[in-house]
Enzyme design. Structure first.
Site, PDB file in Angstrom:
ATOM      1  N   LYS A  81       0.747  -1.112  -0.049  1.00 19.39           N
ATOM      2  CA  LYS A  81      -0.067   0.013  -0.134  1.00 19.39           C
ATOM      3  C   LYS A  81       0.744   1.317   0.171  1.00 19.39           C
ATOM      4  CE  LYS A  81       0.545   1.279   4.462  1.00 19.39           C
ATOM      5  NZ  LYS A  81       1.102   2.501   5.074  1.00 19.39           N
ATOM      6  N   THR A 123      -3.706   5.495   3.266  1.00 19.86           N
ATOM      7  CA  THR A 123      -2.370   6.094   3.045  1.00 19.86           C
ATOM      8  C   THR A 123      -2.651   6.773   1.492  1.00 19.86           C
ATOM      9  OG1 THR A 123      -1.588   4.099   3.876  1.00 19.86           O
ATOM     10  CG2 THR A 123       0.003   5.375   2.619  1.00 19.86           C
TER      11      THR A 123
END
Length: 331
Positions: free
Chosen positions: A189, A246
């Site tokens: 990620k 994120t």
């Protein structure tokens, strides 16, 4: 419970502050640097990471790793992936068998190994281990804002026992047996977040960001399944949840790297001014190498690597990504 938090960076300090707020825990925070220890001890604040958050008076500080480990019922490692192996070796050298969980996210440079693989090599099964991960900006954890995390371990009883002791009304801790899936989601990620920052920095808008997050999740899932992770993990906190946070949150260091790359800044200057570890930069190359070895298609990761490590401009890399042939949407 007596807890030793190893690493006084952003994540380690945030965990130490959060865990110290519970009267049921005695927490010691370890920093390798004696000068940093003196600063923390005299000022009772980590000026570099959280100047607005004083360290609780109940939080103990040390620069002796063995002293921290010797008194602990549980060790939480909060160093970057690059420092995990050395930290594990130091714990072993202290001579005490103690349960360990880690919170780092990435693949080890050059070996492309996940944290649990590093731990298996250094600990050889001598103690219960696990990974604590999920959508969690360190600053919000330090503030005491609600956060949900996942504790994964091959030992289900260990995970459930530790999760129950770390769980509070503001810190919800789930359990899982899928260490591979949890760690893969946390690692990849960061790479996708750099891409999201580039997209936002180039003014591509919310539609493009949503598409990128969705297709980024597909890349994470394809690689994670190939490595042995479970599909449901990638739809949960440590997959979709961590990715959304994120890629959209202004506190994301990896997203900030992408924003600066889109502005034309050089990677060395970005990292120098950032002052914190952006794991996606170091992880991207390992993820791409692993995807090629396993024959897993990861075009977003490939585009990010071309920008970070091959000198390709962000605009050219994005144009190449957008000009790919249309195909069936799948994972």
């Amino acid at each position: 419970m007596k807890l030793a938090v190893l690493g006084a960076g952003a994540w380690g300090t945030a965990l130490a502050i959060s865990l110290s707020s519970s009267s049921s825990h005695q927490v010691v925070l370890w920093t390798r640097n004696p000068l940093h220890l003196a600063e923390l001890d005299s000022q009772r604040v980590n000026k570099r990471y959280f100047p607005a958050f004083p360290l609780p008076q109940s939080l103990h500080l040390t620069s002796s790793l063995c002293a921290a480990v010797e008194a602990a019922d549980l060790v939480l490692i909060a160093v970057p992936v690059s420092g995990l192996r050395a930290t594990l070796r130091e714990i072993v050298a202290c001579g005490k068998t103690v349960p360990v969980i880690w919170g780092c996210k990435g693949f080890e440079v050059d070996s492309a190994k996940l944290p649990h693989q590093v731990a298996e090599e250094e600990f050889a099964g001598i103690t219960p281990c696990g990974v604590l991960s999920g959508p969690s900006f360190a600053q919000e954890v330090a503030q005491g804002l609600p956060t949900a995390l996942t504790l994964a371990s091959h030992d289900a009883g260990f995970a459930q026992s530790i999760a129950a002791q770390l769980h509070t009304s503001r810190r919800r801790v789930y359990t899982s047996k899928d260490i591979v899936g949890v760690e893969t989601g946390g690692a990849v990620k960061n790479v996708i977040s750099i891409a999201a920052g580039i997209s936002d920095g180039m003014g591509f808008g919310h539609n493009a960001r949503a598409a990128l997050i969705t297709r980024g999740l597909a890349e994470i899932t394809r690689l994670g399944l190939k490595l042995g992770g479970y599909m449901e993990t990638f739809m949960g906190l440590t997959g979709m949840g961590d990715l959304i946070l994120t890629c959209t949150g202004d506190l994301s260091r990896n997203r900030r790297v992408g924003l600066r790359l889109a502005a034309g800044d050089s990677l060395p200057s970005i990292l120098r001014e950032l002052g914190h570890t952006a794991e996606g930069v170091h992880t991207a190359r390992e993820v791409l190498r692993l995807s090629r070895e396993l024959k897993v298609e990861m075009p977003i990761t490939a585009a990010v690597c071309s920008i970070l490590h091959d000198g390709i401009s962000a605009r050219l890399a994005v144009e190449a990504l957008l000009n790919r042939e249309p195909k069936i949407e799948n994972y």
